[in-house]
Motif scaffolding. Structure first.
Motif, PDB file in Angstrom:
ATOM      1  N   UNK A 219       0.817  -1.217   0.000  1.00 52.34           N
ATOM      2  CA  UNK A 219       0.000   0.000   0.000  1.00 52.34           C
ATOM      3  C   UNK A 219       0.853   1.271   0.000  1.00 52.34           C
ATOM      4  N   UNK A 220       2.164   1.114  -0.188  1.00 49.69           N
ATOM      5  CA  UNK A 220       3.076   2.274  -0.193  1.00 49.69           C
ATOM      6  C   UNK A 220       2.968   3.069   1.102  1.00 49.69           C
ATOM      7  N   UNK A 221       2.859   2.368   2.226  1.00 52.38           N
ATOM      8  CA  UNK A 221       2.811   3.031   3.530  1.00 52.38           C
ATOM      9  C   UNK A 221       3.899   2.402   4.404  1.00 52.38           C
ATOM     10  N   UNK A 222       5.135   2.837   4.180  1.00 56.79           N
ATOM     11  CA  UNK A 222       6.260   2.210   4.851  1.00 56.79           C
ATOM     12  C   UNK A 222       6.201   2.382   6.365  1.00 56.79           C
ATOM     13  N   UNK A 223       5.634   3.480   6.816  1.00 65.52           N
ATOM     14  CA  UNK A 223       5.578   3.688   8.262  1.00 65.52           C
ATOM     15  C   UNK A 223       4.473   2.849   8.904  1.00 65.52           C
ATOM     16  N   UNK A 224       3.517   2.379   8.111  1.00 63.90           N
ATOM     17  CA  UNK A 224       2.415   1.576   8.661  1.00 63.90           C
ATOM     18  C   UNK A 224       2.023   0.537   7.615  1.00 63.90           C
ATOM     19  N   UNK A 225       2.871  -0.491   7.515  1.00 65.01           N
ATOM     20  CA  UNK A 225       2.661  -1.501   6.482  1.00 65.01           C
ATOM     21  C   UNK A 225       1.472  -2.393   6.844  1.00 65.01           C
ATOM     22  N   UNK A 226       0.591  -2.618   5.883  1.00 60.39           N
ATOM     23  CA  UNK A 226      -0.575  -3.487   6.070  1.00 60.39           C
ATOM     24  C   UNK A 226      -0.363  -4.734   5.220  1.00 60.39           C
ATOM     25  N   UNK A 227      -0.142  -5.898   5.821  1.00 56.36           N
ATOM     26  CA  UNK A 227       0.126  -7.107   5.025  1.00 56.36           C
ATOM     27  C   UNK A 227      -1.139  -7.638   4.368  1.00 56.36           C
ATOM     28  N   UNK A 228      -0.942  -8.427   3.330  1.00 55.54           N
ATOM     29  CA  UNK A 228      -2.051  -9.146   2.721  1.00 55.54           C
ATOM     30  C   UNK A 228      -2.424 -10.328   3.606  1.00 55.54           C
ATOM     31  N   UNK A 229      -3.568 -10.909   3.361  1.00 54.75           N
ATOM     32  CA  UNK A 229      -4.053 -12.039   4.152  1.00 54.75           C
ATOM     33  C   UNK A 229      -3.368 -13.335   3.694  1.00 54.75           C
ATOM     34  N   UNK A 230      -2.633 -13.962   4.614  1.00 57.91           N
ATOM     35  CA  UNK A 230      -2.003 -15.256   4.310  1.00 57.91           C
ATOM     36  C   UNK A 230      -3.074 -16.305   4.021  1.00 57.91           C
ATOM     37  N   UNK A 231      -4.172 -16.250   4.765  1.00 62.00           N
ATOM     38  CA  UNK A 231      -5.250 -17.215   4.564  1.00 62.00           C
ATOM     39  C   UNK A 231      -5.822 -17.124   3.155  1.00 62.00           C
ATOM     40  N   UNK A 232      -6.024 -15.905   2.650  1.00 63.15           N
ATOM     41  CA  UNK A 232      -6.589 -15.735   1.306  1.00 63.15           C
ATOM     42  C   UNK A 232      -5.593 -16.171   0.241  1.00 63.15           C
ATOM     43  N   UNK A 233      -4.309 -15.896   0.447  1.00 59.95           N
ATOM     44  CA  UNK A 233      -3.301 -16.363  -0.511  1.00 59.95           C
ATOM     45  C   UNK A 233      -3.295 -17.889  -0.590  1.00 59.95           C
ATOM     46  N   UNK A 234      -3.415 -18.541   0.560  1.00 60.89           N
ATOM     47  CA  UNK A 234      -3.447 -20.008   0.576  1.00 60.89           C
ATOM     48  C   UNK A 234      -4.736 -20.528  -0.064  1.00 60.89           C
ATOM     49  N   UNK A 235      -5.831 -19.810   0.117  1.00 62.49           N
ATOM     50  CA  UNK A 235      -7.093 -20.219  -0.517  1.00 62.49           C
ATOM     51  C   UNK A 235      -6.994 -20.128  -2.037  1.00 62.49           C
ATOM     52  N   UNK A 236      -6.298 -19.114  -2.538  1.00 63.67           N
ATOM     53  CA  UNK A 236      -6.107 -18.990  -3.988  1.00 63.67           C
ATOM     54  C   UNK A 236      -5.288 -20.167  -4.509  1.00 63.67           C
ATOM     55  N   UNK A 237      -4.196 -20.501  -3.808  1.00 69.06           N
ATOM     56  CA  UNK A 237      -3.355 -21.620  -4.230  1.00 69.06           C
ATOM     57  C   UNK A 237      -4.113 -22.942  -4.178  1.00 69.06           C
ATOM     58  N   UNK A 238      -5.042 -23.055  -3.245  1.00 69.49           N
ATOM     59  CA  UNK A 238      -5.790 -24.292  -3.087  1.00 69.49           C
ATOM     60  C   UNK A 238      -6.900 -24.445  -4.118  1.00 69.49           C
ATOM     61  N   UNK A 239      -7.541 -23.340  -4.499  1.00 69.33           N
ATOM     62  CA  UNK A 239      -8.808 -23.440  -5.241  1.00 69.33           C
ATOM     63  C   UNK A 239      -8.739 -23.015  -6.695  1.00 69.33           C
ATOM     64  N   UNK A 240      -7.649 -22.370  -7.123  1.00 65.04           N
ATOM     65  CA  UNK A 240      -7.619 -21.848  -8.495  1.00 65.04           C
ATOM     66  C   UNK A 240      -6.507 -22.519  -9.300  1.00 65.04           C
ATOM     67  N   UNK A 241      -6.888 -23.250 -10.330  1.00 58.52           N
ATOM     68  CA  UNK A 241      -5.896 -23.878 -11.211  1.00 58.52           C
ATOM     69  C   UNK A 241      -5.213 -22.833 -12.088  1.00 58.52           C
TER      70      UNK A 241
END
Length: 262
Positions: A83-105
């Motif tokens: 998000x270009x906010x180096x002083x307050x970085x907001x990470x992406x959801x690890x759970x959603x990334x894993x769901x993408x790897x699990x469910x999308x060919x």
């Protein structure tokens, strides 16, 4: 009763109000993006990624939804500055990334939007994260997963595989079995075994089975309860079973059993 002219006037007013309401609400819906324009075939094709881990990671696989070999990669990519906010970085959801790897060919911005109802820009972040993670996940695969992806499966061997079929022993195995089942007197004299077991020669007894009987009696006495003799002596003196049990510490049922046997 209303005349035809009055009914016509009322009908016109209702129609005008309905048209105005529809026009106003359709305009608002278009501004909010609730109605989507049909997709055009013009312009550059959307980016798409083939997901090599589809079917190999997920809740129903051996590696689980959060594969241990790749979780560090996924978490590291999720913590980048999306998000270009180096002083307050907001990470992406690890759970959603894993769901993408699990469910999308096949992964694309549109498939991510459809799965999580993201807007276009947010879906692009997750698409870029998957794009960064895939080559690093491929590099840290365990050998078992590499073989599975290549379709190489080791032959299953088990020491119990021969149980379902008849097995003919070899001559050496048969000879060992006969040796183990041999009778002692076949390989040693009676005097030898009498000496080993501390038994006198059989001719000293009128009954040939006497040495064995005495040996068994001696063995039985050695296994007797150490307080049995004391208990029997007290019982022979007329002492009550309960008192004998208290005096000797032997259970009352045991004392009763010895008394009946005596």
């Amino acid at each position: 009763m209303l005349t035809k002219e009055q009914l016509s006037i009322i009908d016109k007013e209702v129609s005008d109000k309905a048209d105005a309401w529809l026009s106003r609400n359709l305009k608002l819906a278009t501004q909010k993006g609730e109605t989507q324009q049909p997709k055009s075939n013009r312009g550059p094709k959307p980016d798409m990624l083939g997901n090599p881990f589809y079917g190999y990671v997920g809740t129903t696989t051996d590696y689980g939804k959060y594969p241990e070999f790749a979780i560090d990669v996924i978490e590291g990519v999720a913590r980048l500055d999306w998000y270009s906010k180096k002083e307050r970085n907001i990470p992406l959801s690890v759970s959603k990334l894993c769901m993408i790897l699990e469910s999308q060919a096949v992964v694309s911005n549109q498939t991510i939007q459809d799965q999580f109802q993201f807007d276009k820009r947010h879906a692009q972040r997750y698409f870029k994260a998957i794009e960064l993670a895939l080559p690093r996940m491929m590099a840290c695969r365990p050998q078992g997963l590499i073989d599975e992806m290549l379709g190489v499966f080791p032959e299953h061997t088990s020491e119990w595989d021969d149980l379902d079929s008849a097995y003919t022993p070899t001559p050496e195995e048969l000879a060992k079995l006969h040796h183990d089942l041999r009778t002692f007197t076949e390989y040693g004299s009676e005097e030898f075994y009498n000496e080993v077991w501390g038994m006198a020669p059989a001719d000293q007894y009128p009954n040939e089975g006497e040495p064995l009987r005495k040996a068994l009696e001696a063995s039985e006495k050695a296994r007797e309860h150490p307080k049995k003799a004391v208990v029997l002596r007290l019982l022979s003196q007329g002492m009550a079973v309960a008192r004998v049990a208290r005096e000797t510490g032997v259970h009352r049922n045991t004392v009763n059993a010895w008394k009946k046997a005596a």
